[in-house]
Design a protein around this motif. Structure first.
Motif, PDB file in Angstrom:
ATOM      1  N   TYR A 138     -64.736  49.697  18.018  1.00  0.00           N
ATOM      2  CA  TYR A 138     -65.441  48.491  18.263  1.00  0.00           C
ATOM      3  C   TYR A 138     -64.978  47.619  16.915  1.00  0.00           C
ATOM      4  N   VAL A 139     -64.877  46.538  17.238  1.00  0.00           N
ATOM      5  CA  VAL A 139     -64.787  45.589  15.838  1.00  0.00           C
ATOM      6  C   VAL A 139     -65.518  44.149  16.002  1.00  0.00           C
ATOM      7  N   GLU A 140     -65.822  43.808  14.768  1.00  0.00           N
ATOM      8  CA  GLU A 140     -66.446  42.591  14.797  1.00  0.00           C
ATOM      9  C   GLU A 140     -65.727  41.253  14.380  1.00  0.00           C
ATOM     10  N   SER A 141     -64.563  41.462  14.007  1.00  0.00           N
ATOM     11  CA  SER A 141     -63.577  40.377  13.628  1.00  0.00           C
ATOM     12  C   SER A 141     -62.786  39.594  14.741  1.00  0.00           C
ATOM     13  N   GLY A 142     -63.186  39.927  16.222  1.00  0.00           N
ATOM     14  CA  GLY A 142     -62.573  39.333  17.283  1.00  0.00           C
ATOM     15  C   GLY A 142     -61.467  40.353  17.866  1.00  0.00           C
ATOM     16  N   LEU A 143     -61.357  40.027  19.147  1.00  0.00           N
ATOM     17  CA  LEU A 143     -60.084  41.001  19.880  1.00  0.00           C
ATOM     18  C   LEU A 143     -58.981  40.424  19.716  1.00  0.00           C
ATOM     19  N   LEU A 144     -58.739  38.968  19.205  1.00  0.00           N
ATOM     20  CA  LEU A 144     -57.724  38.106  19.213  1.00  0.00           C
ATOM     21  C   LEU A 144     -57.119  38.476  17.618  1.00  0.00           C
ATOM     22  N   SER A 145     -57.941  39.322  16.722  1.00  0.00           N
ATOM     23  CA  SER A 145     -57.775  39.219  15.390  1.00  0.00           C
ATOM     24  C   SER A 145     -56.211  40.179  15.058  1.00  0.00           C
ATOM     25  N   HIS A 146     -55.691  40.036  13.953  1.00  0.00           N
ATOM     26  CA  HIS A 146     -54.792  40.917  13.608  1.00  0.00           C
ATOM     27  C   HIS A 146     -55.249  42.338  13.472  1.00  0.00           C
ATOM     28  N   LEU A 147     -56.395  42.645  13.020  1.00  0.00           N
ATOM     29  CA  LEU A 147     -56.840  44.165  12.997  1.00  0.00           C
ATOM     30  C   LEU A 147     -56.941  44.673  14.465  1.00  0.00           C
ATOM     31  N   ILE A 162     -55.253  43.493  17.142  1.00  0.00           N
ATOM     32  CA  ILE A 162     -53.718  43.845  17.846  1.00  0.00           C
ATOM     33  C   ILE A 162     -53.245  45.126  17.398  1.00  0.00           C
ATOM     34  N   ALA A 163     -53.540  45.274  15.870  1.00  0.00           N
ATOM     35  CA  ALA A 163     -52.857  46.606  15.347  1.00  0.00           C
ATOM     36  C   ALA A 163     -53.407  47.815  16.010  1.00  0.00           C
ATOM     37  N   LEU A 164     -54.675  47.575  16.165  1.00  0.00           N
ATOM     38  CA  LEU A 164     -55.319  48.863  16.909  1.00  0.00           C
ATOM     39  C   LEU A 164     -54.799  49.000  18.521  1.00  0.00           C
ATOM     40  N   VAL A 217     -59.812  48.800  22.370  1.00  0.00           N
ATOM     41  CA  VAL A 217     -60.827  47.769  21.312  1.00  0.00           C
ATOM     42  C   VAL A 217     -61.652  47.083  22.129  1.00  0.00           C
ATOM     43  N   HIS A 218     -62.750  47.070  21.446  1.00  0.00           N
ATOM     44  CA  HIS A 218     -64.030  46.321  22.147  1.00  0.00           C
ATOM     45  C   HIS A 218     -64.742  45.523  20.885  1.00  0.00           C
TER      46      HIS A 218
END
Length: 297
Positions: free
Chosen positions: A274-283, A285-287, A294-295
């Motif tokens: 789960y990320v707070e930085s957006g599902l289109l963020s570089h993080l 994408i790397a995951l 990724v959620h």
């Protein structure tokens, strides 16, 4: 990811260029390079980026240079690199824009969006039936901006509604070009965009999208409570289970740390992140590229 030189050409080819960009190839005579830089600058300073004709992330760049300083900066580069030159304009907000078959989805946030940007974007879905904001921060967040006088500054910012009109209007105006770009590449595409004062929405980079569930972008569900929270790329992963909340940020120059971190998660048995930085963020994408689900948190 499409390399920077190819991205400049594709953005221009499909009529998406709003902030002009000029590619100066290696081996260009210094007086010709300076002349072309001056033509791009007009009465503005310049943003300059090193670029290669293969994918190389996070090459050198500089912001707010005079033509003379930009020419001197270019002389210090590896002689095999090109230079991408743009006029400097204040960046008001950043957006990652997904071109999918059935919709255009925008994640956007105030100021500069980089690997160490610790704020949560708003999500806007544009489809044939109209547009809707799926989620949006309700309080100011510490956004980073660039000032010619002060350099990087951090200011608490809340964008409000005006980017919705700008993004929706841009997507409608450029619908044929956006569709043409996606059809040309044959896959879903993520455009990294700046909203430059006086120029509007301006695509900067192009990345092909892999493993993204469009439905996940169209829902606003919180992360499950009690997840382990990981805040550094070297976090201890012993016993974390199959789901974690990730708040990792790294400097632009340390992008490869995210790839190594994502690989460590997969080896440790993590399956859902789960990320707070957006599902289109570089993080994000790397995951996904590491095979993780990724959620949005």
């Amino acid at each position: 990811m499409i390399d920077k030189i190819a991205a400049v050409g594709l953005v221009r080819r499909f009529g998406l260029e709003c902030l002009p960009a000029e590619v100066l190839p290696p081996g260009l005579a210094e007086d010709e390079r300076a002349r072309r830089m001056a033509a791009v600058a007009g009465d503005r300073t310049l943003v300059v980026r090193a670029a290669a004709d293969v994918e190389v992330r996070n090459l050198p760049r500089a912001v707010g240079l005079t033509v003379d300083d930009a020419a001197a900066w270019a002389r210090r580069l590896d002689p095999g690199l090109s230079v991408v030159v743009q006029p400097y304009a204040p960046l008001l907000f950043s957006a990652e824009i997904l071109l999918a078959e059935s919709a255009v989805v925008c994640e956007y946030l105030p100021g500069i969006w980089e690997l160490d940007t610790p704020i949560t974007p708003a999500v806007l879905v544009l489809a044939s039936g109209g547009h809707r904001v799926v989620s949006a921060p309700l309080r100011p967040q510490p956004a980073r901006f660039h000032s010619l006088g002060a350099g990087r500054v951090t200011v608490p910012s809340l964008l409000g509604d005006w980017p919705v009109a700008e993004l929706a209007g841009w997507a409608v105006e450029h619908a044929d070009g956006l569709r043409g770009l996606r059809d040309h590449l044959g896959v879903d595409v993520i455009l990294k965009c700046h909203y430059a004062d006086g120029f509007g929405v301006s695509p900067q980079n192009i990345r092909t999208s892999t493993g993204l569930d469009l439905a996940a972008l169209e829902t606003d569900e919180p992360a499950p409570p009690g997840l382990p929270v990981l805040e550094t790329p070297d976090a201890d992963l012993a016993g974390v289970g199959d789901a974690v909340l990730v708040r990792v940020t790294v400097p632009r120059e340390s992008a490869r740390e995210l790839d190594r971190f994502a690989a460590r998660l997969a080896v440790a048995g993590v399956r859902h992140v789960y990320v707070e930085s957006g599902l289109l963020s570089h993080l994000a994408i790397a995951l996904r590229e590491a095979g993780l689900a990724v959620h949005a948190a």
